[in-house]
Scaffold this motif. Structure first.
Motif, PDB file in Angstrom:
ATOM      1  N   PRO A 145       0.812  -1.234   0.000  1.00 14.53           N
ATOM      2  CA  PRO A 145       0.000   0.000   0.000  1.00 14.53           C
ATOM      3  C   PRO A 145       0.837   1.272   0.000  1.00 14.53           C
ATOM      4  N   VAL A 146       1.986   1.230   0.698  1.00 11.93           N
ATOM      5  CA  VAL A 146       2.853   2.413   0.736  1.00 11.93           C
ATOM      6  C   VAL A 146       3.395   2.719  -0.659  1.00 11.93           C
ATOM      7  N   LEU A 147       3.796   1.683  -1.387  1.00 13.11           N
ATOM      8  CA  LEU A 147       4.323   1.890  -2.735  1.00 13.11           C
ATOM      9  C   LEU A 147       3.245   2.425  -3.677  1.00 13.11           C
ATOM     10  N   VAL A 148       2.025   1.881  -3.570  1.00 14.63           N
ATOM     11  CA  VAL A 148       0.937   2.368  -4.416  1.00 14.63           C
ATOM     12  C   VAL A 148       0.667   3.844  -4.121  1.00 14.63           C
ATOM     13  N   THR A 149       0.642   4.203  -2.831  1.00 11.17           N
ATOM     14  CA  THR A 149       0.452   5.611  -2.454  1.00 11.17           C
ATOM     15  C   THR A 149       1.574   6.478  -3.005  1.00 11.17           C
ATOM     16  N   LEU A 150       2.793   5.959  -2.940  1.00 13.24           N
ATOM     17  CA  LEU A 150       3.943   6.694  -3.471  1.00 13.24           C
ATOM     18  C   LEU A 150       3.786   6.949  -4.964  1.00 13.24           C
ATOM     19  N   PHE A 151       3.383   5.928  -5.705  1.00 15.30           N
ATOM     20  CA  PHE A 151       3.224   6.081  -7.143  1.00 15.30           C
ATOM     21  C   PHE A 151       2.079   7.045  -7.474  1.00 15.30           C
ATOM     22  N   ILE A 152       0.986   6.956  -6.730  1.00 14.92           N
ATOM     23  CA  ILE A 152      -0.129   7.877  -6.976  1.00 14.92           C
ATOM     24  C   ILE A 152       0.308   9.322  -6.751  1.00 14.92           C
ATOM     25  N   ALA A 153       1.165   9.545  -5.750  1.00 22.92           N
ATOM     26  CA  ALA A 153       1.637  10.891  -5.449  1.00 22.92           C
ATOM     27  C   ALA A 153       2.436  11.484  -6.599  1.00 22.92           C
ATOM     28  N   PHE A 154       2.985  10.642  -7.475  1.00 23.53           N
ATOM     29  CA  PHE A 154       3.762  11.128  -8.607  1.00 23.53           C
ATOM     30  C   PHE A 154       2.969  11.074  -9.914  1.00 23.53           C
ATOM     31  N   SER A 155       1.646  10.922  -9.801  1.00 25.13           N
ATOM     32  CA  SER A 155       0.788  10.882 -10.979  1.00 25.13           C
ATOM     33  C   SER A 155      -0.182  12.061 -10.945  1.00 25.13           C
ATOM     34  N   ASN A 156      -1.048  12.145 -11.967  1.00 28.01           N
ATOM     35  CA  ASN A 156      -2.048  13.214 -12.049  1.00 28.01           C
ATOM     36  C   ASN A 156      -3.448  12.683 -11.742  1.00 28.01           C
ATOM     37  N   TYR A 157      -3.543  11.763 -10.785  1.00 26.08           N
ATOM     38  CA  TYR A 157      -4.808  11.113 -10.462  1.00 26.08           C
ATOM     39  C   TYR A 157      -5.719  12.095  -9.713  1.00 26.08           C
ATOM     40  N   ASP A 158      -6.706  12.654 -10.413  1.00 24.98           N
ATOM     41  CA  ASP A 158      -7.669  13.556  -9.798  1.00 24.98           C
ATOM     42  C   ASP A 158      -9.021  13.380 -10.478  1.00 24.98           C
ATOM     43  N   PHE A 159      -9.958  14.261 -10.177  1.00 15.93           N
ATOM     44  CA  PHE A 159     -11.310  14.108 -10.710  1.00 15.93           C
ATOM     45  C   PHE A 159     -11.365  14.311 -12.220  1.00 15.93           C
ATOM     46  N   LEU A 160     -10.347  14.917 -12.799  1.00 20.89           N
ATOM     47  CA  LEU A 160     -10.288  15.075 -14.256  1.00 20.89           C
ATOM     48  C   LEU A 160      -9.631  13.882 -14.945  1.00 20.89           C
ATOM     49  N   HIS A 161      -8.977  13.051 -14.167  1.00 18.85           N
ATOM     50  CA  HIS A 161      -8.273  11.891 -14.722  1.00 18.85           C
ATOM     51  C   HIS A 161      -8.614  10.665 -13.877  1.00 18.85           C
ATOM     52  N   VAL A 162      -9.798  10.104 -14.143  1.00 18.74           N
ATOM     53  CA  VAL A 162     -10.262   8.927 -13.413  1.00 18.74           C
ATOM     54  C   VAL A 162     -10.269   7.733 -14.365  1.00 18.74           C
ATOM     55  N   PRO A 163      -9.437   6.723 -14.105  1.00 15.59           N
ATOM     56  CA  PRO A 163      -9.436   5.535 -14.964  1.00 15.59           C
ATOM     57  C   PRO A 163     -10.761   4.783 -14.813  1.00 15.59           C
ATOM     58  N   PRO A 164     -11.163   4.019 -15.841  1.00 12.95           N
ATOM     59  CA  PRO A 164     -10.472   3.839 -17.135  1.00 12.95           C
ATOM     60  C   PRO A 164     -10.870   4.858 -18.194  1.00 12.95           C
ATOM     61  N   ALA A 165     -11.790   5.784 -17.856  1.00 14.37           N
ATOM     62  CA  ALA A 165     -12.213   6.758 -18.863  1.00 14.37           C
ATOM     63  C   ALA A 165     -11.058   7.633 -19.324  1.00 14.37           C
ATOM     64  N   HIS A 166     -10.130   7.879 -18.422  1.00 13.09           N
ATOM     65  CA  HIS A 166      -8.957   8.687 -18.749  1.00 13.09           C
ATOM     66  C   HIS A 166      -7.699   7.947 -18.307  1.00 13.09           C
ATOM     67  N   LEU A 167      -6.621   8.236 -18.968  1.00 11.58           N
ATOM     68  CA  LEU A 167      -5.337   7.640 -18.612  1.00 11.58           C
ATOM     69  C   LEU A 167      -4.626   8.506 -17.578  1.00 11.58           C
ATOM     70  N   LEU A 168      -3.887   7.853 -16.716  1.00  8.40           N
ATOM     71  CA  LEU A 168      -3.030   8.577 -15.781  1.00  8.40           C
ATOM     72  C   LEU A 168      -1.670   8.803 -16.423  1.00  8.40           C
ATOM     73  N   HIS A 169      -0.982   9.836 -15.953  1.00  8.22           N
ATOM     74  CA  HIS A 169       0.359  10.133 -16.458  1.00  8.22           C
ATOM     75  C   HIS A 169       1.264  10.460 -15.271  1.00  8.22           C
TER      76      HIS A 169
END
Length: 433
Positions: A145-169
């Motif tokens: 879980p810590v690693l997943v949180t770490l990776f999310i912190a370095f992505s653009n995961y927000d209400f404008l980029h919700v998978p699978p409708a949008h891709l994360l970067h």
């Protein structure tokens, strides 16, 4: 008489570059087969699934709807853990081959059959047999879980980029720089972080002070009915905290709560010279902060009281008698005998009280939902970092990546402060063996 065969540890390690060959060289055929099968199994897994999982983690997909970036991130994280576990086993395979070769040269027979391996594990590897599963579970239950949180912190995961409708970067350190340099987030982060520090210091210090004070007073010889007072002091601990907090939320209601309707008017009646005002406990952020600090002091002191009472009972009376003969006052006895003993024994627990209140979500959320007021970024006037994270992830416009960044900052702060204090206090210094 011929000399016994000498095993070459370097040769055993070199052969173990291909897992199992070093064990074959040491005539541990069964162990070699186990290492070789494990290596082949991982190789197949990596070729069939692992390589694609790592690739997907790097790219996070290329086609919206078809590719789910979040699932790719999770699967890639799992593959990283599998890879780490495989590397650890690979290193263990090389170390084992060289170690067994050295043991053979010292005249210790190597285990060759299954029963000999079991006996060897029972004799010398029993602690490892029980600790390895725990580390394995910790790897996937805590580290994952810590690693997943770490990776999310370095992505653009927000209400404008919700998978699978949008891709994360991947956005690098953008979320962290936003917290410190983007005006909207910087203002909110500074306000929430500042109040979190104040809340942690004042609320925890208050509960420590009340707990130590009540324990020291109740432990005096002239105090009667100690058991009765002990039961009274434990009542806040006996009642579930969420019930107490919800009850206090009603008690501190501005217009209908007992504090403003009964308690303060009563004191104004019997002590008219006070003229105590009726505070806006639920609508003024400053008074709300005062209220939750007082409530936390009341809720948290029983645990400290119980612990300190146990410590006080372990202090020899001879120390106090000797201090009395030397003419020491009660304050001098406390400062030179009682307090040092309490803090020496209970320092690690006191630190955990501070770190616990740093993340005390229940008090903030249940009393007034982090309000009143608004400091921007979706945070209320009494939100601390952990409750702000909750609002960032559950609001109408969730900001998962920002919440993950704040979560990592909380972890760094709590772990860093804890390690520094533990080291300075010698809390985990068990001495030399």
């Amino acid at each position: 008489m011929t000399d016994p065969k000498v095993q070459d540890p370097k040769k055993a390690r070199l052969l173990s570059i291909i897992p199992g060959l070093g064990q074959f060289y040491n005539q541990q055929i069964l162990k070699g087969i186990i290492f070789l099968i494990g290596f082949i199994g991982f190789a197949i897994e990596f070729i069939v699934f692992g390589f694609q999982a790592i690739h997907d983690l790097i790219t996070l997909g290329s086609q919206p709807v078809v590719d789910n970036s979040l699932f790719m991130m999770i699967e890639g994280t799992l593959q990283i853990l599998v890879l780490v576990f495989a590397v650890i086993l690979y290193i263990a395979n090389i170390y084992d081959a060289g170690n067994i070769a050295n043991q053979i040269n010292l005249g210790k027979p190597a285990s060759k059959t299954f029963m000999e391996m079991i006996k060897n594990i029972g004799d010398g590897g029993f602690p490892y047999l029980f600790s390895i599963p725990a580390y394995f579970l910790m790897l996937f239950i805590i580290v994952f879980p810590v690693l997943v949180t770490l990776f999310i912190a370095f992505s653009n995961y927000d209400f404008l980029h919700v998978p699978p409708a949008h891709l994360l970067h991947w956005v690098g350190f953008k979320n962290f720089t936003s917290l410190f340099f983007l005006s909207s987030y910087r203002k909110t982060f500074n306000a929430v972080f500042g109040w979190t520090i104040i809340w942690t210091l004042l609320a925890t210090t208050l509960q420590l002070f009340i707990g130590i004070f009540t324990a020291v007073v109740a432990n005096q010889d002239f105090i009667k009915f100690k058991r009765f007072f002990g039961v009274i002091f434990l009542l806040p601990w006996a009642i579930p905290a969420f019930i107490s907090i919800m009850s206090f939320s009603n008690i501190f209601n501005d217009s209908a709560g007992a504090i403003n309707v009964q308690v303060i008017p009563f004191f104004n009646k019997i002590l008219p010279f006070l003229h105590m005002p009726l505070p806006s406990w639920k609508t003024d952020p400053n008074w709300t902060k005062v209220a939750i600090i007082m409530i936390q002091g009341w809720l948290g002191f029983p645990y400290i009281y119980v612990m300190v009472t146990g410590i006080l009972q372990a202090i020899p009376n001879d120390l106090y008698e000797a201090a009395t003969l030397d003419g020491a006052t009660a304050i001098q006895k406390f400062s030179h005998i009682t307090a040092p003993t309490i803090f020496t024994v209970a320092a690690p627990i006191f630190i955990t009280q501070y770190t616990g209140n740093f993340n005390n979500f229940s008090m903030i959320y249940l009393f007034n939902d982090g309000g009143p007021g608004d400091v921007g970024g979706g945070a209320g006037g009494t939100d601390i970092l952990i409750s702000w994270i909750y609002k960032l992830t559950t609001g109408q416009s969730p900001q998962y990546s920002i919440a993950a960044a704040v979560t990592l900052l909380i972890s760094v702060i709590v772990i860093g402060v804890s390690l520094i204090v533990f080291k300075r206090t010698g809390a985990f210094d068990l001495g030399d063996d």
